[in-house]
Design an enzyme around this catalytic site. Structure first.
Site, PDB file in Angstrom:
ATOM      1  N   HIS B  82      -5.245 -11.523  -0.658  1.00  0.00           N
ATOM      2  CA  HIS B  82      -6.267 -11.155   0.327  1.00  0.00           C
ATOM      3  C   HIS B  82      -7.523 -11.970   0.091  1.00  0.00           C
ATOM      4  O   HIS B  82      -7.940 -12.175  -1.045  1.00  0.00           O
ATOM      5  CB  HIS B  82      -6.592  -9.665   0.220  1.00  0.00           C
ATOM      6  CG  HIS B  82      -7.652  -9.232   1.183  1.00  0.00           C
ATOM      7  ND1 HIS B  82      -7.365  -8.920   2.496  1.00  0.00           N
ATOM      8  CD2 HIS B  82      -8.989  -9.068   1.049  1.00  0.00           C
ATOM      9  CE1 HIS B  82      -8.489  -8.582   3.116  1.00  0.00           C
ATOM     10  NE2 HIS B  82      -9.489  -8.669   2.260  1.00  0.00           N
ATOM     11  N   ASP B 161      -9.468   4.292   7.330  1.00  0.00           N
ATOM     12  CA  ASP B 161     -10.270   3.070   7.200  1.00  0.00           C
ATOM     13  C   ASP B 161     -10.771   2.614   8.560  1.00  0.00           C
ATOM     14  O   ASP B 161     -11.903   2.152   8.681  1.00  0.00           O
ATOM     15  CB  ASP B 161      -9.454   1.955   6.541  1.00  0.00           C
ATOM     16  CG  ASP B 161     -10.261   0.659   6.469  1.00  0.00           C
ATOM     17  OD1 ASP B 161     -11.304   0.673   5.791  1.00  0.00           O
ATOM     18  OD2 ASP B 161      -9.880  -0.336   7.105  1.00  0.00           O
ATOM     19  N   ARG B 168     -19.172   2.560   9.833  1.00  0.00           N
ATOM     20  CA  ARG B 168     -20.019   1.687   9.014  1.00  0.00           C
ATOM     21  C   ARG B 168     -20.626   0.585   9.869  1.00  0.00           C
ATOM     22  O   ARG B 168     -21.788   0.205   9.699  1.00  0.00           O
ATOM     23  CB  ARG B 168     -19.193   1.066   7.883  1.00  0.00           C
ATOM     24  CG  ARG B 168     -18.871   2.043   6.759  1.00  0.00           C
ATOM     25  CD  ARG B 168     -17.736   1.520   5.885  1.00  0.00           C
ATOM     26  NE  ARG B 168     -18.059   0.232   5.270  1.00  0.00           N
ATOM     27  CZ  ARG B 168     -17.155  -0.649   4.849  1.00  0.00           C
ATOM     28  NH1 ARG B 168     -15.868  -0.382   4.946  1.00  0.00           N
ATOM     29  NH2 ARG B 168     -17.536  -1.789   4.317  1.00  0.00           N
ATOM     30  N   SER B 183     -11.942  -0.083   1.285  1.00  0.00           N
ATOM     31  CA  SER B 183     -11.363  -0.490   2.571  1.00  0.00           C
ATOM     32  C   SER B 183     -10.297  -1.558   2.362  1.00  0.00           C
ATOM     33  O   SER B 183      -9.172  -1.453   2.848  1.00  0.00           O
ATOM     34  CB  SER B 183     -12.482  -1.015   3.477  1.00  0.00           C
ATOM     35  OG  SER B 183     -11.955  -1.618   4.629  1.00  0.00           O
ATOM     36  N   LYS B 187      -5.821  -0.799   2.325  1.00  0.00           N
ATOM     37  CA  LYS B 187      -4.913  -1.515   3.224  1.00  0.00           C
ATOM     38  C   LYS B 187      -3.870  -2.319   2.446  1.00  0.00           C
ATOM     39  O   LYS B 187      -2.698  -2.365   2.814  1.00  0.00           O
ATOM     40  CB  LYS B 187      -5.715  -2.425   4.166  1.00  0.00           C
ATOM     41  CG  LYS B 187      -6.382  -1.617   5.286  1.00  0.00           C
ATOM     42  CD  LYS B 187      -7.219  -2.473   6.213  1.00  0.00           C
ATOM     43  CE  LYS B 187      -8.485  -2.929   5.524  1.00  0.00           C
ATOM     44  NZ  LYS B 187      -9.447  -3.577   6.415  1.00  0.00           N
TER      45      LYS B 187
END
Lengths: 436, 436
Positions: B82, B161, B168, B183, B187
């Site tokens: 990621h 999320d 947010r 977050s 995921k």
């Protein structure tokens, strides 16, 4: 203009522009600012604060969210008084007729109690038939005729404050000084006064537990008042122990009446004379403190202050017989004398604990709109510094049920602390804030 | 349990209990926690942070808010990757087939771009016919068959999320490390991987402008991953200038293909080898860095990595002809060569400014769901440290309209800074965080 950017600016510690503050307040009112963005901004304000200009603008935007009372038909300087709330605080009941008796017009809007603190309007309900909601024209007419009226705040005054307060209450953002100050001052300004005396409480039983915060709040309140063109004085006073001996509704009214008769407890008398002096000075009724104090003493000793109180009750449709015969006040079914297991000196009498105990007895309300028991309450026989022997009655509890009495005892027991030596004397008047 | 008390606890800097965190996340999902209380708590978290246990619990509660993909039918260690997002970051397009070609199974869910940063799923849309939303069974079958699948995140993954991120976004609370970390990790964990390599960007073009915050985020991410029983490595990398030369969609895919052919820009190659090395180590495909690097180099030079990329495109129904013939990629109607008015060394090439310029050209989206132009973008001929003469082409802009071109030029012009002396060399790989 975007709320996200306004929130971000405050989050980073920036000062909001007048336009940004109005965008927020007006958006909240017309439904364009969602509650969640308002909530985030309130929390950012909680952490970052607001400067003088921002707080003034917020107050002004809130003030303009609703109606204002026009008191210009009344002659004389209209002086209002506000207390940030304490336990056993029956000052308005004494001060309003006392100051009115010296000739300063009193057109006062008061609130109801919430949490461990009481409210003037609840207390006045002990007079059968008394009207607390008057149309504005009638409110003004009454002040013109007899120099005094004390009524409940109308719903149309500062609707933005009602919205903001409801949101602060559920988002843990009540305790922010600029938010507290703008809430108080927008309501005072909307009620039409020209000068304001503020009693800012400091200590265990108040919303400002430490003195520094109370002085800070006092400063901000004075800055807003003067910034809005009203002469403003804030007196910071101790609220570590309850004011006077009575905490409740009927029993507080009875103590207020005793005070108007010249038989009040020393701390309550001292506070009423101090706040009354400031009101007479702002109201141009006296030029110096000694003169003001002597006018106030005269009003008590001549019986004029008490007569003014009765006149107001009667004019507002109430039965004032209880003023002369306190036995007519509602009484509680159950009473309990709390006796001391300790001996020595009472070194501390925690106002918050007493307030919570009184609430448990039924004298206060935990949530807005819940009913209260006018007869419930606590009478304190011993106060800080008093010598206590084992078995002495510390207080009497009044309530409608044995369950409430036991709950009250449990809470009240925590309020007392003892020492072998007498505690150092505590000051009641901690200081004053004004712009010379 | 009351949300007001939870908000107050965090406001005062306290650590929330697992029960309190679950009460918040579950309440948000089932509608019992109003948005305004969630917003106030998010802002309090922004100011007060969360400790390791709180962040782990928040991640876990979010993870359990929806479905998780079960990859246990796949053999081998499933390693995910990621990136926290940057400009010109086409790493996944290279890394996924490259690592898959060495034998580590890649079952990857990616996102779309938002703001000035791009997303893998948008870029893959340049292949006509390519399916990016696969049923889970088909997704797993594909990885079993060819060792790689890259698809869009399914909607049922971590619904909490989605709710929290939306809130947010409108309450200026995006930039909070525990919120960012939970977050990302919820995921990643929901997508079924057993080990995770994180590319945490630091610098002007990233969401963590300073290195210290990026290392802090890297730490928290690793703590969460390991706390949830996944081997996790975070590599902190520079994102002050764009990665490679191409910023956009089609032109980034073309650059990724060049890189898979062994002709990639130095910085992109360095990053892919670094991240790939970590993936091979976590995937038990190599025991040490040198071995991993040599396996990766082999996969490129043998053509296996490129072949794996084509295989994936074809298997997902896409037309892979453009891999061999980049002229088949969509091209923009308008192009403009931005020439230098300065001379000297390019001392800085601001990634954020380039990203914003690319967005102005149509290559990115300002708000979720808005369309993007696959052909739009910027090709940078000069990068930091390069010598530039007056009149040299700095970059070529591609867009669908002259208006977008002029808007892009305006934005891009701010990206370049020059110096008489060559700037000090900048590091790409700033550091690594892992638990030994």
């Amino acid at each position: 203009m975007k709320m996200t950017q306004i929130i971000q600016k405050k989050r980073e510690g920036g000062a909001l522009s007048p336009e940004e503050i109005r965008f927020f307040v007006e958006g909240l009112q017309n439904g364009e600012t969602p509650d969640y963005q308002a909530a985030a901004l309130l929390m950012a304000i909680y952490f970052r604060g607001m400067n003088q200009a921002e707080t003034l603008e917020l107050t002004s935007a809130m003030l303009q969210s609703g109606d204002s009372i026009d008191l210009s038909d009344l002659s004389g300087v209209k002086v209002d008084k506000h207390s940030t709330g304490g336990v056993g605080d029956k000052t308005t009941l004494v001060l309003a007729p006392l100051v009115a008796a010296t000739g300063v017009p009193i057109a006062k809007m008061s609130g109801r109690g919430l949490g461990h603190t009481g409210g003037t309007i609840d207390k006045l309900e002990v007079f059968p038939g008394l009207t607390l909601e008057l149309p504005t024209s009638q409110f003004i007419q009454q002040v013109q005729d007899i120099g005094i009226a004390v009524v409940a705040q109308t719903q149309s005054l500062v609707p933005a404050d009602k919205q903001l307060y409801a949101l602060r209450d559920v988002t843990a953002t009540v305790g922010s000084i600029p938010l507290i100050a703008s809430s108080i001052m927008s309501k005072k300004l909307a009620s039409g006064c020209e000068a304001i005396v503020l009693d800012v409480k400091a200590g265990k039983g108040s919303f400002m537990p430490d003195e520094a915060s109370a002085f800070n709040l006092a400063n901000v309140l004075v800055e807003i008042g003067e910034g809005m063109g009203r002469r403003t004085v804030a007196v910071v006073t101790a609220m570590d122990e309850p004011l006077g001996h009575a905490v409740g509704n009927a029993i507080e009214v009875a103590e207020a009446i005793k005070t108007l008769k010249g038989e009040g407890p020393a701390d309550l008398v001292e506070l009423c004379l101090e706040l009354g002096t400031q009101m007479l000075l702002l109201g141009n009724r006296a030029n110096e403190e000694a003169e003001a104090k002597s006018l106030l003493m005269d009003a008590i000793h001549s019986g004029k202050a008490l007569a003014k109180f009765k006149e107001m009750i009667t004019r507002q449709g109430g039965d004032a017989s209880s003023v002369d015969d306190p036995s007519l006040f509602p009484t509680a079914k159950y009473t309990h004398h709390l006796k001391s297991h300790d001996e020595g000196y009472l070194s501390s009498l925690n106002a918050k604990a007493v307030g919570v105990a009184a609430m448990a007895l039924g004298a206060g309300r935990e949530t807005k709109g819940s009913p209260i028991d006018l007869a419930a309450g606590i009478y304190l026989y011993k106060k800080r510094g008093d010598k206590v022997a084992k078995g002495d009655v510390l207080a009497t509890l009044h309530a409608a049920s044995p369950q409430q009495i036991s709950e009250g005892i449990l809470q009240l027991a925590e309020a007392f602390a003892f020492s072998a030596q007498p505690p150092a004397p505590a000051k009641l008047i901690l200081g004053k804030k004004m712009i010379k």
